[in-house]
Write a protein that holds these residues in place. Sequence first.
Motif, PDB file in Angstrom:
ATOM      1  N   TYR A 109      13.465   5.780 -20.190  1.00  0.00           N
ATOM      2  CA  TYR A 109      12.608   4.541 -20.422  1.00  0.00           C
ATOM      3  C   TYR A 109      11.663   4.514 -19.185  1.00  0.00           C
ATOM      4  N   TYR A 110      12.087   4.447 -18.078  1.00  0.00           N
ATOM      5  CA  TYR A 110      10.908   4.280 -17.206  1.00  0.00           C
ATOM      6  C   TYR A 110       9.818   5.453 -17.147  1.00  0.00           C
ATOM      7  N   GLN A 111      10.366   6.593 -17.353  1.00  0.00           N
ATOM      8  CA  GLN A 111       9.269   7.849 -17.314  1.00  0.00           C
ATOM      9  C   GLN A 111       8.315   7.561 -18.540  1.00  0.00           C
ATOM     10  N   GLU A 112       8.772   7.054 -19.699  1.00  0.00           N
ATOM     11  CA  GLU A 112       7.844   6.922 -20.875  1.00  0.00           C
ATOM     12  C   GLU A 112       7.080   5.504 -20.599  1.00  0.00           C
ATOM     13  N   ALA A 113       7.515   4.441 -20.077  1.00  0.00           N
ATOM     14  CA  ALA A 113       7.052   3.117 -19.923  1.00  0.00           C
ATOM     15  C   ALA A 113       6.000   3.480 -18.869  1.00  0.00           C
ATOM     16  N   GLY A 114       6.131   4.350 -17.742  1.00  0.00           N
ATOM     17  CA  GLY A 114       5.473   4.533 -16.592  1.00  0.00           C
ATOM     18  C   GLY A 114       4.074   5.398 -16.972  1.00  0.00           C
ATOM     19  N   ARG A 115       3.999   5.670 -18.176  1.00  0.00           N
ATOM     20  CA  ARG A 115       2.945   6.219 -18.574  1.00  0.00           C
ATOM     21  C   ARG A 115       1.679   5.208 -18.864  1.00  0.00           C
ATOM     22  N   ALA A 116       2.059   3.934 -18.798  1.00  0.00           N
ATOM     23  CA  ALA A 116       1.163   2.721 -18.990  1.00  0.00           C
ATOM     24  C   ALA A 116       0.453   2.668 -17.156  1.00  0.00           C
ATOM     25  N   GLY A 117      -0.885   2.108 -17.264  1.00  0.00           N
ATOM     26  CA  GLY A 117      -1.449   1.746 -16.039  1.00  0.00           C
ATOM     27  C   GLY A 117      -1.462   2.676 -14.797  1.00  0.00           C
ATOM     28  N   ARG A 118      -1.636   3.889 -15.027  1.00  0.00           N
ATOM     29  CA  ARG A 118      -1.588   4.759 -13.745  1.00  0.00           C
ATOM     30  C   ARG A 118      -2.898   4.570 -13.096  1.00  0.00           C
ATOM     31  N   ASP A 119      -3.923   3.921 -13.772  1.00  0.00           N
ATOM     32  CA  ASP A 119      -5.130   3.572 -13.088  1.00  0.00           C
ATOM     33  C   ASP A 119      -4.956   2.352 -12.002  1.00  0.00           C
ATOM     34  N   GLY A 120      -3.777   1.772 -12.072  1.00  0.00           N
ATOM     35  CA  GLY A 120      -3.225   0.747 -11.323  1.00  0.00           C
ATOM     36  C   GLY A 120      -3.785  -0.564 -11.787  1.00  0.00           C
ATOM     37  N   GLU A 121      -4.555  -0.548 -13.016  1.00  0.00           N
ATOM     38  CA  GLU A 121      -4.652  -1.997 -13.672  1.00  0.00           C
ATOM     39  C   GLU A 121      -3.692  -2.572 -14.480  1.00  0.00           C
ATOM     40  N   PRO A 122      -3.572  -3.933 -14.567  1.00  0.00           N
ATOM     41  CA  PRO A 122      -2.385  -4.605 -15.150  1.00  0.00           C
ATOM     42  C   PRO A 122      -2.258  -3.995 -16.616  1.00  0.00           C
ATOM     43  N   SER A 123      -0.835  -3.669 -17.024  1.00  0.00           N
ATOM     44  CA  SER A 123      -0.655  -3.057 -18.245  1.00  0.00           C
ATOM     45  C   SER A 123       0.845  -3.421 -18.652  1.00  0.00           C
ATOM     46  N   ASP A 124       1.087  -3.429 -19.743  1.00  0.00           N
ATOM     47  CA  ASP A 124       2.398  -4.076 -20.329  1.00  0.00           C
ATOM     48  C   ASP A 124       3.403  -2.834 -20.774  1.00  0.00           C
ATOM     49  N   CYS A 125       4.610  -3.106 -20.439  1.00  0.00           N
ATOM     50  CA  CYS A 125       5.606  -2.195 -20.912  1.00  0.00           C
ATOM     51  C   CYS A 125       6.496  -3.156 -21.531  1.00  0.00           C
ATOM     52  N   ILE A 126       6.685  -2.855 -22.993  1.00  0.00           N
ATOM     53  CA  ILE A 126       7.260  -3.777 -23.752  1.00  0.00           C
ATOM     54  C   ILE A 126       8.381  -2.973 -24.472  1.00  0.00           C
ATOM     55  N   LEU A 127       9.827  -3.656 -24.426  1.00  0.00           N
ATOM     56  CA  LEU A 127      10.750  -3.143 -25.336  1.00  0.00           C
ATOM     57  C   LEU A 127      11.287  -3.883 -26.207  1.00  0.00           C
ATOM     58  N   LEU A 128      11.293  -3.666 -27.685  1.00  0.00           N
ATOM     59  CA  LEU A 128      11.662  -4.184 -28.485  1.00  0.00           C
ATOM     60  C   LEU A 128      13.096  -3.850 -28.875  1.00  0.00           C
ATOM     61  N   PHE A 129      13.899  -4.965 -28.584  1.00  0.00           N
ATOM     62  CA  PHE A 129      15.396  -4.470 -28.784  1.00  0.00           C
ATOM     63  C   PHE A 129      15.860  -4.943 -30.044  1.00  0.00           C
ATOM     64  N   ALA A 130      16.761  -4.341 -30.804  1.00  0.00           N
ATOM     65  CA  ALA A 130      17.597  -4.664 -31.838  1.00  0.00           C
ATOM     66  C   ALA A 130      19.004  -3.841 -31.816  1.00  0.00           C
ATOM     67  N   PRO A 131      19.919  -4.697 -31.789  1.00  0.00           N
ATOM     68  CA  PRO A 131      21.278  -4.089 -31.537  1.00  0.00           C
ATOM     69  C   PRO A 131      21.565  -2.756 -32.238  1.00  0.00           C
ATOM     70  N   GLN A 132      21.027  -2.704 -33.800  1.00  0.00           N
ATOM     71  CA  GLN A 132      21.278  -1.568 -34.612  1.00  0.00           C
ATOM     72  C   GLN A 132      21.124  -0.309 -33.866  1.00  0.00           C
ATOM     73  N   ASP A 133      20.201  -0.177 -32.921  1.00  0.00           N
ATOM     74  CA  ASP A 133      19.570   1.021 -32.383  1.00  0.00           C
ATOM     75  C   ASP A 133      20.558   1.215 -31.288  1.00  0.00           C
ATOM     76  N   ILE A 134      21.540   0.509 -30.795  1.00  0.00           N
ATOM     77  CA  ILE A 134      22.596   1.202 -30.055  1.00  0.00           C
ATOM     78  C   ILE A 134      23.374   2.421 -30.734  1.00  0.00           C
ATOM     79  N   GLN A 135      23.716   1.762 -32.221  1.00  0.00           N
ATOM     80  CA  GLN A 135      24.355   2.931 -33.073  1.00  0.00           C
ATOM     81  C   GLN A 135      23.595   4.020 -33.067  1.00  0.00           C
ATOM     82  N   LEU A 136      22.373   4.114 -33.217  1.00  0.00           N
ATOM     83  CA  LEU A 136      21.421   4.990 -33.535  1.00  0.00           C
ATOM     84  C   LEU A 136      21.705   5.934 -32.235  1.00  0.00           C
TER      85      LEU A 136
END
Length: 709
Positions: free
Chosen positions: A314-341
């Motif tokens: 997660y941190y590696q993928e989310a970390g691809r945001a904002g390498r230029d240092g400007e404000p950027s969003d890292c949003i995780l949309l959680f649904a419990p079904q995904d745990i099973q997946l």
Amino acid sequence: MMLEKALDILKKYYGYDSFRKGQENIITSILEQQDTFAIMPTGAGKSVCYQVPALLLDGVTLVISPLISLMKDQVDALEDIGIPATFINSSLSVSETKKRIYDVNQGRYKLLYIAPERLEAPDFNHLITNLHIAMVAVDEAHCVSQWGHDFRPSYRHIASFIKQLPQKPIIAAFTATATEEVKKDIISLLKLHQPNTFVTGFNRENLFFSVVRGEDRRKYVIDYARNNRDQVGIIYAATRKEVENIYKDLKQAGLNPTKYHAGLSTKERKQNQDAFLFDDNPIIVATNAFGMGIDKSNVRYVIHYNLPKNMEAYYQEAGRAGRDGEPSDCILLFAPQDIQLQKYMIEQTLLSPERKKNEYAKLQEMVDYCYTPNCLRKYILEYFGEENVPDACNYCSTCTDDSELIDITEDAQKIFSCILRLKERYGSTMIAQVLMGSKNKKVLEFGFNRLSTYGIMKEYTEKEIKDIINILVADRYLRLTEGQYPVLRIDEKAIPVLKNGEMVYQRVQKKKEILLEDNNLFELLRDIRKNISIEENLPPYIIFSDQTLRDMSKFCPTNSDELLRIKGVGENKLQKYGELFLEEIRAYMEEKGINPDPIPTEETSTSKKKSTDKTPSHLVTLELYQTGLSLKEIAQQREISLTTIQNHIIQCANEGITVDLDSFISQQYEEMILMAINEIGSDKLKPLKESLPEEIDYFTIKAVLAKYK
Ligand code: ADP
């Protein structure tokens, strides 16, 4: 002394004034000929840590990097700042490979990038026998460990390759993964000799982390992408099918996405990746196959549509945001079904039982992140082993929670009772159908229409009820059983709601746009960058980062010296591109009658730009136009760019001065532009321009807009 030289290089080539926290120590260690192990998060600036010493060391630096597709990018970026580098991988012909090796042997390059597989190629050792390798930099070093998340068997050959070199080079290993097993593996499997280990802070201050639970994810993604339509973003989904669906949704919503997953042909993947890197498609919907080594610096948001398998990923993928240092969003949309997946995916692997257990434990920590009521940044940083982390960062969805609370107690009670009436034996579809009073065959067959809960939510649609059920699952009032046909069960947390009327709330987050300063000059500079990018076939962010352009548009440098003081402008880039940007900046300042402020050094800050009180520039243009000169002639005479002159004309028209706009608009275009305006609206020019044929320029569009204002 050496560090001073390193600093000179940083300034001269990269255009940065100082090393970041951590970089300095790592570079010093390398320059002292020590094996060095650096753990730093994505975007912290590890490339500089081996590239700068490479220039100071005698001999060549071998960079081992896992992704062939990105080597060219990395080498292009180095060449663009004037550092001699090259790569060798399977994409090159035999003769080209030989030529490059020859050139490396001649000392033409300071850095040579290779994929680990190359070390096993029989001819490679032979070809480099005479080469003086000063350093081996191992990028993504966790690939050597089977505990890491991207195990690459050929990384295991690195140590034996190094061992047979006539002279032991300095080994520098870099990774963003900090778990104990991986750390141990890297040190032992790469045979680092008494390495200096550095863990730079994992915090990325400009990233805003949020977790969104129980929302309609499709709708969320479309709304978000719409609200931020000019921004660059990555949307990660777990499966190819999901990627395809989201891609379609976004396209239908009039956005401009591309997609990436392992089911596409190599050619398509490359094309789509390039379209994203070059800003042609600002949004990419992708599986986790996309992104390793992607260092596009202006990614403004990374949305995870599905739960990732662990925090490292997660941190590696989310970390691809904002390498230029400007404000950027890292949003995780959680649904419990995904745990099973994710559990299913772990089961499908060929891992040993012990490693599977390890994966399950990591998955659980990922799930805990989605439920933590505390600061998300604190959770992440502590996960990566940081100590003394403040309790609140004030820059994550927990710390800044201003979401509205909507009382859904009554609906929750109805849903819970219905589940109990059906003896906790059915999934959400049946529950929703009973509650809405459906006449579905099964409902009637089972006699559920006689239950007291039948039809007690008939004002809702089936989907609306299911949405509420999702929220209740996500907030742990309900539980979904595992297996192919998950069944809804009541969880402990629901009991006081049923018994004592304890309240249940739904959180509704306020809509958010990424706040960047709105600035016309920035847009103009971005256009110039785009033109250079097309001419040189380089991604725009390699030419200058968004932050560099933003600083240019803020401080308005008008000569080379001033431009050099902008962060991200080194000598090579100044020479190659400086004049193009300076010209636009000067023209813009003249047009707006702006007096430049001194460019601040690190300590001083800016004050507002001041206006002069001479005849406004656009009126000067108008006067010349009325004498019969063409716009091009005026541009030449006034030594201002044509774009600026065109903007003057539009400005006049917008101020109500009569200008014959029709002479700039061909009738055939006028109709097309009007249609496009009808369809997409006239708030933003870029989407209009993009929906129209290439030959219709911004000026014509602006002229039509001014005409019909
Ligand atoms: P990663 O650690 O993920 O490989 P990069 O090396 O790509 O990160 O660096 C991330 C960004 O930070 C790049 O845009 C890079 O140019 C910039 N950067 C690196 N070092 C500095 C510095 N000392 N000052 C300012 N910007 C820097």
